[in-house]
Design a protein around this motif. Structure first.
Motif, PDB file in Angstrom:
ATOM      1  N   TRP A  38       0.015  -5.748  -1.730  1.00 29.13           N
ATOM      2  CA  TRP A  38       0.746  -5.191  -0.592  1.00 29.13           C
ATOM      3  C   TRP A  38       1.201  -3.760  -0.827  1.00 29.13           C
ATOM      4  O   TRP A  38       1.570  -3.060   0.112  1.00 29.13           O
ATOM      5  CB  TRP A  38       1.995  -6.035  -0.318  1.00 29.13           C
ATOM      6  N   ILE A  39       1.175  -3.281  -2.066  1.00 26.88           N
ATOM      7  CA  ILE A  39       1.935  -2.099  -2.456  1.00 26.88           C
ATOM      8  C   ILE A  39       1.498  -0.847  -1.704  1.00 26.88           C
ATOM      9  O   ILE A  39       2.286  -0.184  -1.047  1.00 26.88           O
ATOM     10  CB  ILE A  39       1.813  -1.867  -3.977  1.00 26.88           C
ATOM     11  N   GLY A  40       0.207  -0.519  -1.808  1.00 28.11           N
ATOM     12  CA  GLY A  40      -0.319   0.627  -1.083  1.00 28.11           C
ATOM     13  C   GLY A  40       0.494   1.875  -1.260  1.00 28.11           C
ATOM     14  O   GLY A  40       0.900   2.254  -2.359  1.00 28.11           O
ATOM     15  N   GLU A  41       0.787   2.529  -0.149  1.00 29.75           N
ATOM     16  CA  GLU A  41       1.479   3.815  -0.201  1.00 29.75           C
ATOM     17  C   GLU A  41       2.986   3.661  -0.244  1.00 29.75           C
ATOM     18  O   GLU A  41       3.727   4.632  -0.175  1.00 29.75           O
ATOM     19  CB  GLU A  41       1.082   4.661   1.003  1.00 29.75           C
ATOM     20  N   ARG A  42       3.484   2.440  -0.368  1.00 21.17           N
ATOM     21  CA  ARG A  42       4.918   2.241  -0.359  1.00 21.17           C
ATOM     22  C   ARG A  42       5.559   2.436  -1.727  1.00 21.17           C
ATOM     23  O   ARG A  42       6.761   2.524  -1.846  1.00 21.17           O
ATOM     24  CB  ARG A  42       5.252   0.850   0.175  1.00 21.17           C
TER      25      ARG A  42
END
Length: 524
Positions: free
Chosen positions: A169-173
């Protein structure tokens, strides 16, 4: 004849789907929502004291030209463009966001601990081997950053242990930091602010975030039906029965009902036991949104702030009154703080005490002083029982079973809790899930958002330009922007040991076509 498309839920996803149907000239559709208003979790409320509150700290930035065009068409000039000024509160000081890029602001022994941990992690550990989010944190950031920020903060946000969450879920967060960048920032005293997708964000001038979604009422007039609670959905008969007794037939059904409830409480007929069990295994957290209205000129230009420490119950606080001058009865005399507190079976919260504990937390965290309690003139509480869809380790396997089954029944589950993918459930993602589904059903175009994945990069998006913007939220904590009333207090007067004196916007704005255009406009 046009097939009948029924949409359950008038939040961003349902409204996006309906708007696209109308745009394509499809007339045989209807939207139903159990609430007396549209907008779902993106709604806003103005209370009897004259303060406007959002359900959480929404900022309106977009990954999509379509979303931008719809926003501009519906809002026109009734919005403003804000510069993000974002901070982390730790060790009685304000650390610029993202924390892991700015550890030089911490006490020296903590900075050393974080730096040594980062070196050890990135020379001896393999993040690709991480089986969950906790192992990813350890492998990428090391023991110091994990202990002081990543683990306590993420538990406060998700109300679930990071070991229960996947890493996809991490992506650009999450900003990922490499060793050379970390050492450079500490040794040279570099500020590292130019990260992330939302350095600038739009916000409605009036009515909060919800005003944008309220403006869908006019183009969708005659198609939206409120105060309509679903009783059961019969896939075999292709019928929706509402609690008021009305039965509506459909050819295709778009549902934004939480996936666990849809499969276990709403669907009737031949629903396989394994589908019900899988959907019931999905995890989520709830959240209390606590608004605090204070009769004082706003003491800060900050946008929002993160709080990993245990001296306060909230994980994030937003100066909501900085988003628009019309969020309080009089912006020269009042300001507002929106505080977010998560809860779950792993992190229970006492509803009867949450407001008092939040106010005490504001004092503990240095946002207000003890004597400011007398100037609190408004409190507002919203209990979002479904707040964050938890990206649990088993989530993707569950979705791979449940979503195809539903679609075999002509039921398309989309949206924040309909698709249960937090990484694509911002308001722009959610609206576009509805738009892209309609494009698929009517135009045979593939959906892209629901399968979107992000790469974790060192700078989030692109390189930063070093440019100060004169737009709202320019960020110098020592500049007063209040022309009347008492002078603003600066963070040092609230007991800080040391302070970041430069805003992130001063040193970095995400570069892209829209950002470059905004910078040129700002220069003029």
């Amino acid at each position: 004849m046009e097939k009948k498309i029924v949409i359950i839920g008038a939040g961003p996803t349902g409204l996006g789907a309906a708007y696209r149907l109308k745009e394509l000239g499809h007339k045989n559709f209807a939207v139903y929502d159990r609430l007396p208003y549209i907008g779902g979790l993106a709604s806003s409320f103005t209370d009897s004291a004259g303060f406007t509150w959002d359900i959480g700290g929404h900022v309106m930035f977009s990954h999509y030209k379509y979303y931008d065009d719809v926003f501009d068409k519906l809002m026109g000039k009734d919005c403003q463009l804000n510069m993000r000024e974002c901070w982390v509160r730790m060790f009685e000081t304000w650390v610029p966001y993202p924390f892991q890029n700015n550890i030089r602001y911490l006490p020296k022994d903590v900075t050393l601990e974080c730096l040594l941990g980062l070196v050890e992690a990135q020379t001896r550990r393999n993040p690709k081997a991480a089986k969950n989010f906790e192992e990813f944190i350890d492998a990428v950031f090391g023991d110091g950053i994990a202990k002081h920020f990543m683990k306590p903060y993420n538990f406060k946000v998700w109300a679930h242990p990071p070991a229960m969450m996947n890493k996809e879920w991490i992506g650009e967060r999450v900003a990922v930091l490499d060793i050379s960048r970390a050492i450079k920032n500490v040794v040279l005293g570099s500020d590292d602010f130019g990260w992330g997708p939302n350095n600038q964000f739009k916000f409605p001038l009036f009515g909060g975030t919800g005003e944008f979604y309220r403006r869908f009422e006019k183009p969708l007039a005659g198609h939206v039906h409120l105060n309509k609670t679903v009783d059961v959905i019969n896939p075999a008969r292709k019928e929706v029965r509402f609690q008021d007794g009305e039965i509506v037939a459909y050819d295709e059904l778009i549902s934004t009902i939480p996936l666990d409830k849809l499969c276990n409480n709403v669907l009737t007929g031949e629903v396989p036991r394994e589908i019900k069990k899988a959907a019931a295994s999905l995890r989520h957290s709830g959240g209390y949104m606590i608004g605090i209205g204070i009769k004082q000129p706003c003491p800060s230009t900050k946008s929002w702030m993160y709080f990993p420490e245990s001296n306060c119950p909230f994980y994030r606080v937003t100066y909501l009154s900085n988003y628009s001058p019309h969020m309080t009865p009089d912006n020269s005399r009042y300001y507002s703080l929106l505080c977010e507190v998560s809860y779950s079976e792993f992190k229970p919260v006492d509803e009867t005490r949450v407001v008092d504990e939040t106010i005490q937390g504001l004092v503990n965290a240095g946002l207000i002083k003890e004597e400011d309690r007398k100037d609190i003139v408004d409190t507002w509480v919203f209990d979002a029982k479904y707040s964050y869809p938890t990206p649990s380790v088993e989530r993707d396997e569950i979705l791979s079973e449940v979503i195809p089954f539903l679609e075999s029944q002509q039921i398309y589950s989309r949206g924040r809790f309909g698709m249960w993918k937090y990484e694509v459930s911002n308001t722009d993602h959610s609206l576009m899930q509805g738009v892209e589904l309609v494009n698929r059903l009517l135009l045979n175009e593939p959906e892209t958002t629901i399968g979107m994945t992000y790469s974790s990069t060192t700078d989030g998006r692109n390189a930063a330009v070093h440019e100060r913007s004169p737009r709202a939220g320019s960020g110098d904590p020592r500049r007063s922007v209040v022309s009347t009333g008492p002078a603003k207090t600066n963070p040092d007067q609230l007991g800080d040991q040391h302070e970041a004196h430069i805003s992130e916007e001063e040193l970095g704005v995400t570069v892209g076509p829209s950002a470059e255009k905004s910078l040129k406009t700002a220069k003029r």
